[in-house]
Design a protein around this motif. Structure first.
Motif, mmCIF file in Angstrom:
data_model
loop_
_atom_site.group_PDB
_atom_site.id
_atom_site.type_symbol
_atom_site.label_atom_id
_atom_site.label_comp_id
_atom_site.label_asym_id
_atom_site.label_seq_id
_atom_site.Cartn_x
_atom_site.Cartn_y
_atom_site.Cartn_z
ATOM 1 N N GLN A 1 0.778 -1.273 0.048
ATOM 2 C CA GLN A 1 -0.086 -0.059 0.085
ATOM 3 C C GLN A 1 0.874 1.337 -0.005
ATOM 4 N N LYS A 2 2.226 1.092 0.053
ATOM 5 C CA LYS A 2 3.174 2.317 0.019
ATOM 6 C C LYS A 2 2.893 3.310 1.220
ATOM 7 N N ASN A 3 2.562 2.711 2.324
ATOM 8 C CA ASN A 3 2.235 3.566 3.481
ATOM 9 C C ASN A 3 3.157 2.919 4.772
ATOM 10 N N LYS A 4 3.980 2.132 4.534
ATOM 11 C CA LYS A 4 4.865 1.548 5.610
ATOM 12 C C LYS A 4 4.013 0.736 6.662
ATOM 13 N N ASP A 5 2.842 0.174 6.201
ATOM 14 C CA ASP A 5 2.115 -0.858 6.794
ATOM 15 C C ASP A 5 2.740 -2.041 6.366
ATOM 16 N N TYR A 6 4.035 -2.313 6.835
ATOM 17 C CA TYR A 6 4.615 -3.414 6.321
ATOM 18 C C TYR A 6 3.941 -5.069 6.602
ATOM 19 N N TRP A 7 4.100 -5.961 6.103
ATOM 20 C CA TRP A 7 3.978 -7.241 6.080
ATOM 21 C C TRP A 7 5.170 -7.824 5.780
ATOM 22 N N PHE A 8 5.651 -8.988 6.642
ATOM 23 C CA PHE A 8 6.670 -9.784 6.505
ATOM 24 C C PHE A 8 6.151 -11.068 6.050
ATOM 25 N N ALA A 9 6.724 -11.602 4.842
ATOM 26 C CA ALA A 9 6.328 -12.684 4.490
ATOM 27 C C ALA A 9 7.576 -13.837 4.329
ATOM 28 N N GLY A 10 7.431 -14.973 4.428
ATOM 29 C CA GLY A 10 8.382 -15.800 4.317
ATOM 30 C C GLY A 10 7.936 -17.390 3.996
ATOM 31 N N CYS A 11 9.029 -18.212 3.523
ATOM 32 C CA CYS A 11 8.597 -19.717 3.043
ATOM 33 C C CYS A 11 9.568 -20.418 3.876
ATOM 34 N N ASP A 12 9.100 -21.613 4.008
ATOM 35 C CA ASP A 12 10.260 -22.624 4.737
ATOM 36 C C ASP A 12 10.511 -23.768 3.641
ATOM 37 N N GLU A 13 11.502 -24.582 4.015
ATOM 38 C CA GLU A 13 11.912 -25.561 3.053
ATOM 39 C C GLU A 13 10.867 -26.468 2.846
ATOM 40 N N ARG A 14 9.718 -26.377 3.546
ATOM 41 C CA ARG A 14 8.849 -27.337 3.326
ATOM 42 C C ARG A 14 7.595 -26.877 2.656
ATOM 43 N N GLY A 15 7.502 -25.710 2.224
ATOM 44 C CA GLY A 15 6.614 -25.211 1.322
ATOM 45 C C GLY A 15 5.405 -24.575 2.079
ATOM 46 N N ARG A 16 5.663 -24.110 3.371
ATOM 47 C CA ARG A 16 4.611 -23.451 3.810
ATOM 48 C C ARG A 16 4.783 -21.980 4.254
ATOM 49 N N LEU A 17 3.740 -21.032 3.845
ATOM 50 C CA LEU A 17 4.111 -19.771 3.679
ATOM 51 C C LEU A 17 3.573 -19.196 4.949
ATOM 52 N N PHE A 18 4.276 -18.108 5.341
ATOM 53 C CA PHE A 18 4.071 -17.357 6.770
ATOM 54 C C PHE A 18 3.787 -16.041 6.205
ATOM 55 N N VAL A 19 2.826 -15.185 6.666
ATOM 56 C CA VAL A 19 2.692 -13.539 6.700
ATOM 57 C C VAL A 19 2.378 -13.011 7.952
ATOM 58 N N VAL B 1 -1.064 -12.996 9.843
ATOM 59 C CA VAL B 1 -2.453 -12.546 8.982
ATOM 60 C C VAL B 1 -3.228 -13.942 8.687
ATOM 61 N N ALA B 2 -4.374 -13.553 9.061
ATOM 62 C CA ALA B 2 -5.300 -14.668 8.701
ATOM 63 C C ALA B 2 -5.367 -15.174 7.384
ATOM 64 N N GLY B 3 -5.220 -16.624 7.423
ATOM 65 C CA GLY B 3 -5.147 -17.257 6.056
ATOM 66 C C GLY B 3 -3.725 -17.776 5.620
ATOM 67 N N TRP B 4 -2.664 -17.086 6.457
ATOM 68 C CA TRP B 4 -1.352 -17.256 6.151
ATOM 69 C C TRP B 4 -0.488 -17.741 7.368
ATOM 70 N N ASN B 5 -1.165 -18.713 8.199
ATOM 71 C CA ASN B 5 -0.374 -19.001 9.324
ATOM 72 C C ASN B 5 -0.513 -20.578 9.747
ATOM 73 N N PRO B 6 0.014 -21.446 8.966
ATOM 74 C CA PRO B 6 0.718 -21.079 7.811
ATOM 75 C C PRO B 6 -0.219 -21.617 6.417
ATOM 76 N N LYS B 7 0.200 -21.011 5.396
ATOM 77 C CA LYS B 7 -0.597 -21.565 4.152
ATOM 78 C C LYS B 7 0.369 -22.649 3.454
ATOM 79 N N ARG B 8 -0.166 -23.979 3.367
ATOM 80 C CA ARG B 8 0.805 -25.185 3.219
ATOM 81 C C ARG B 8 0.575 -25.303 1.601
ATOM 82 N N LEU B 9 1.843 -25.328 1.032
ATOM 83 C CA LEU B 9 1.961 -25.760 -0.304
ATOM 84 C C LEU B 9 2.584 -27.159 -0.314
ATOM 85 N N ALA B 10 2.761 -27.599 -1.674
ATOM 86 C CA ALA B 10 3.437 -29.253 -1.740
ATOM 87 C C ALA B 10 4.852 -29.102 -1.782
ATOM 88 N N TYR B 11 5.363 -27.889 -2.125
ATOM 89 C CA TYR B 11 6.810 -27.628 -2.429
ATOM 90 C C TYR B 11 7.288 -26.236 -2.077
#
Length: 913
Positions: free
Chosen positions: A663-681, A689-699
């Motif tokens: 949003q270009k307003n310094k309301d930062y989100w920190f996003a990462g992925c682990d080696e098992r394909g799980r996404l965190f925000v 963040v709801a829906g991202w704790n974690p979001k599980r991918l297969a790779y």
């Protein structure tokens, strides 16, 4: 006995002369040193039973001097990490020499090293130095005092089972070292728990050779034809395999377990230090029907497969068959097959750019057609019905065909290494039946064979061919430059770090050969490394002349792990440098080389650190990830409130952190992925963040998670390594049309061109193999075009200028690099005449609309700079990693920041753009 000579209280002045000792340990590993037992009580009485290997040298300084005369020394001495070890080790020897007052402390002393697994993915060493005389004790005490005058350390003592263990914490490196003195031996380790294992063995009263068959070993030595040397090695096969199963992937477990059964123990003497050749024995019970028992009474035959093994085989395992009837008699059901075998049966593993390219099984036959008919007959009987016809495909002069009913033959052969041959394809090539686990693999092999791309044609193979034993029951040959890439992919992140340290040295080994032939109910064993000097052209400051001036150089206590990351001081606008060493210490320095802060974060950083203004007050912080932890560190090196944040799964390893300000307003989100394909925000308020704790991918992801804002909504794009492309809304819900499956491997960044809608927002990336991919967020694949590949090993990446919305393609091979514009047109290229290139391409904008390309060849340790016309900017500089670059307008100088071993340097060059 030793307490009479050594006063433990005197050791409180100590320091890390023991840190120098680890240099001795690693040098002993390279020299190859190990075990002899002559005295009633030796270091063997103290070695815990879980040792995977024991090494010993009769005269440490002599072994070191001998190493310096050998060919391998030229390869080792240029390695930055080895230079650090060399300094420590020579300092250690100098201190002992000063304390000795011309008395030869090392005379008739066997320094012993034992290696042990100390965790899921870690090993460490115990080393034993004899202190048997009053004079030795005096030298020891004085050496401690000499070292204490130069260094600081914290000491603690504790008692266990009536013995004193002294622990020190080296303030400079924060390393812990423990040691004790018992019955004439000083015993030390960087893993204090190993000292406890030593004391448990002492108190249990276990014999000196409780995990080795001493009587068998002594009898073998009496009859040995191998010349005695000061360097010897003992291998504990079961324990070695037990540890390897902890760090290697599941699909390799059968081979690793087979190693544990190969023999109960091995004993080797260093026969030729020039080529690192070892000879000795492996002990095995041939009646147990496991391990090397298939070699029982099989005298072997010469290795003759080099003419057919393809050039990209990183490993070949050959069983030498002198008398096929021995195998046939033990496998009655396969008599018709084995009677046609002749010479060798070889399994070869292929690779390309570190990735598995499949496997080939070579069966050499006296009558290839008769052998094939026997195979088919066996399959028909096992299948119990007529086999379906399979289609033939012609490849030049040869044809390949699928083996119908292959699984029956695979199961009957009962060879563990064929477990991954889910399908079978074959071709007749001269005297050989060649079987592959994939049609494409066999097709590519037949093309390579007809182009004469085999081991026999490799110049480096010519040096090992004459040294191969004329008759061998079992031969294992590894091409180290290719084996490196596969091993790096297999092992855990911690071992990837260790392999990175010794990359040049591993590649410089050229080839590794292990051979066995049965002799007197045991296996005569030969192990040899063949040096390939062309792969170790590491550049040093002494060998590379440059036209840059040195502004500042900072020497660290250990090898630097990361490239220099350039940061900005928000208050002064000055440039600062952030680096991390292999001790996991993170440093922030100013341009004068002053360390502004230092802190140990317990793991190696993944990805690049990013500066953010979390409070919105123009005071920048540093976001980075290490292990399973996300850090946000302020400008004084302190944790920002709410940080660090650790993943709930302690085994999760983050692959990096992306800071999203969509949003270009310094309301930062920190996003990462682990080696098992799980996404965190994580939000700026340190909330998942709801829906991202974690979001599980297969790779796992091949590139960091990207965020974009379209109108008033946020979206996220995730590209997995295996080619799956995902797009999500802010709640983590997939967008219509996703995922897209490209069946490519991705590690390149993404270039996003924002539109007014999902359909007009376009994303561009490129696969490792050069597939140019474009798609929109409406789930439509807009482009899927193959860029021209200069070679089969070419690797592609994408470079971009985010400010102007432009991008380029970078292409690297082992011997060249290229840059293409956004239309695929070649802009510039270069190649090296010899050696191996491991390239990294960077793009800098030192002034508006002025671009500089930095091409780092990590194989050589050299960085070259080019302008947009492809003209070199100044002379190359020595560098082990990608660089940092900026322009000093006031002085009209280009400033380059580079790391070389344990040194950070700031270089300057007068230039007007």
């Amino acid at each position: 006995m030793c307490n009479r000579y050594v006063n433990i209280a005197d050791m409180k002045q100590y320091k890390n002369y023991l840190l120098v000792g680890i240099g001795a340990v690693l040098l002993m590993l390279l020299v190859g040193v190990y075990f002899f037992f002559q005295s009633p009580f030796t270091a063997w009485n103290l070695v815990p039973n879980n040792a995977m290997a024991i090494l010993e040298t009769a005269h440490l300084p002599h072994a070191y001097q001998d190493l310096q005369k050998k060919k391998i020394w030229k390869n080792l001495k240029n390695a930055p990490y080895f230079q650090v070890l060399q300094q420590r080790f020579e300092g250690f020897l100098k201190i002992v020499e000063q304390a000795s007052h011309k008395h030869n402390f090392w005379e008739n002393k066997r320094v012993t090293l034992s290696l042990h697994w100390v965790g899921k993915e870690d090993f460490d060493a115990l080393f034993f130095v004899p202190i048997t005389q009053e004079k030795d004790a005096q030298i020891y005490r004085e050496a401690i005092n000499l070292f204490a005058q130069k260094n600081k350390a914290k000491f603690t003592q504790r008692s266990l089972s009536g013995e004193n263990i002294t622990e020190i914490v080296i303030e400079e490196t924060e390393e812990r070292f423990a040691f004790l003195v018992y019955k004439g031996y000083w015993v030390g380790s960087f893993s204090p728990l190993l000292l406890e294992d030593v004391l448990r063995k002492i108190k249990a009263g276990e014999s000196a050779y409780s995990f080795a068959q001493a009587s068998e070993l002594k009898q073998a030595l009496k009859k040995s034809t191998f010349a005695p040397t000061h360097s010897e090695l003992y291998i504990n096969f079961p324990k070695l395999a037990e540890g390897l199963t902890k760090i290697l992937p599941e699909h390799l477990q059968p081979e690793v377990r087979a190693l544990g059964e190969w023999g109960t123990q091995g004993y080797l003497r260093l026969q030729n230090q020039q080529a690192l050749a070892w000879e000795g024995y492996t002990f095995n019970n041939p009646n147990e029907n496991k391990g090397a028992s298939f070699l029982h009474k099989q005298q072997g035959s010469p290795f003759t497969m080099a003419s057919v093994i393809p050039h990209n085989a990183y490993l070949a395992c050959a069983v030498g068959i002198e008398n096929p009837q021995i195998l046939a008699s033990e496998s009655k059901i396969l008599q018709g097959i084995f009677k046609n075998l002749s010479g060798n049966m070889t399994l070869a593993y292929l690779t390309q750019e570190g990735k598995d390219e499949g496997s080939l099984l070579f069966l050499k036959a006296t009558n290839p057609l008769g052998l094939f008919n026997s195979l088919q007959s066996f399959i028909r009987v096992a299948h119990k019905s007529a086999l379906p016809a399979t289609e033939k495909e012609q490849v030049g002069a040869y044809s390949l065909q699928e083996i119908a009913g292959w699984e029956h033959l695979r199961n009957a052969l009962n060879i563990r290494s064929l477990a991954h041959f889910r399908q079978g394809y074959f071709a007749l090539v001269g005297q050989y039946i060649v079987v592959a686990n994939d049609r494409h693999v066999l097709k590519q092999y037949l093309q390579n064979y007809q182009d004469h791309k085999t081991w026999e044609r490799l110049p480096t193979f010519a040096q090992i061919a004459p040294a191969l034993k004329q008759a061998s029951s079992f031969t294992l040959i590894a091409q180290m430059s290719l084996m490196w890439g596969r091993t790096y992919e297999w092992v855990s992140p911690k071992f990837q770090m260790l392999l990175s340290i010794y990359e040049n040295e591993i590649k410089a080994m050229g080839w590794f050969v292990w051979q066995n032939v049965e002799k007197d109910e045991k296996l005569a064993t030969r192990m040899q490394f063949y040096l390939d000097e062309t792969t170790a052209k590491t550049v040093t400051e002494d060998t590379l002349k440059t036209d840059y001036t040195l502004r500042k150089q900072v020497n660290f206590g250990d090898l630097l792990y990361t490239q220099p990351y350039l940061m900005r001081n928000a208050e002064t606008g000055e440039t600062e440098i952030l680096v991390q060493d292999f001790r996991k210490n993170v440093y922030l320095l100013n341009e004068k080389g002053v360390v502004l802060w230092k802190r140990n974060i317990g793991a190696q950083m993944k990805g690049s650190p990013t500066q953010v203004d979390i409070y919105g007050n123009n005071r920048l912080q540093y976001a980075l990830s290490a292990g399973n932890t996300l850090y946000l560190i302020d400008r004084l090196g302190r944790n920002v409130s709410g940080f660090p944040v650790r993943m709930t799964d302690t085994t999760s390893v983050l692959q990096g952190v992306s800071v999203l300000d969509v949003q270009k307003n310094k309301d930062y989100w920190f996003a990462g992925c682990d080696e098992r394909g799980r996404l965190f925000v994580l939000s700026r308020q340190v909330q998942w963040v709801a829906g991202w704790n974690p979001k599980r991918l297969a790779y796992r992801l091949g590139t960091p998670l990207q965020g974009i804002r379209i109108k008033d909504a946020n979206y996220f794009i995730a590209v997995q390594e295996n080619g799956q492309i995902h797009a999500f809304n802010a709640k983590g819900e997939p967008l219509a049309g996703f995922p897209l499956d490209t069946k490519q491997r991705f590690t390149a960044t993404m270039h996003i061109e924002s539109g007014n809608s999902l359909a007009t927002t376009r994303v561009t990336t490129v696969s490792e193999d050069g597939k140019w991919i474009q798609f929109n967020l409406a789930g439509k694949l807009l482009k899927e075009e193959q860029l021209e590949r200069p070679s089969g090993r070419a690797k592609f990446t994408l470079l971009q200028d985010e400010k102007r919305g432009n991008y380029w393609f970078g292409i690297t091979t082992e011997s060249s690099w290229q840059i293409l514009d956004r239309n695929g047109k070649k802009l510039m290229e270069d190649e090296i005449n010899e050696g191996v290139g491991k390239w990294e391409i960077q793009l800098f904008e030192p002034l508006p609309n002025t671009f500089v390309w930095a091409i780092t060849n990590k194989g050589e340790g050299k960085t070259s700079l080019y302008d947009m016309r492809g003209k070199m900017v100044g002379e190359p500089i020595a560098s082990n990693a990608p660089i940092g670059l900026r322009y000093d307008k006031a002085k009209k100088q280009m400033i380059v920041y580079r790391v070389l071993g344990n040194k950070l340097a700031i270089l300057a060059k007068n230039i007007v753009f």
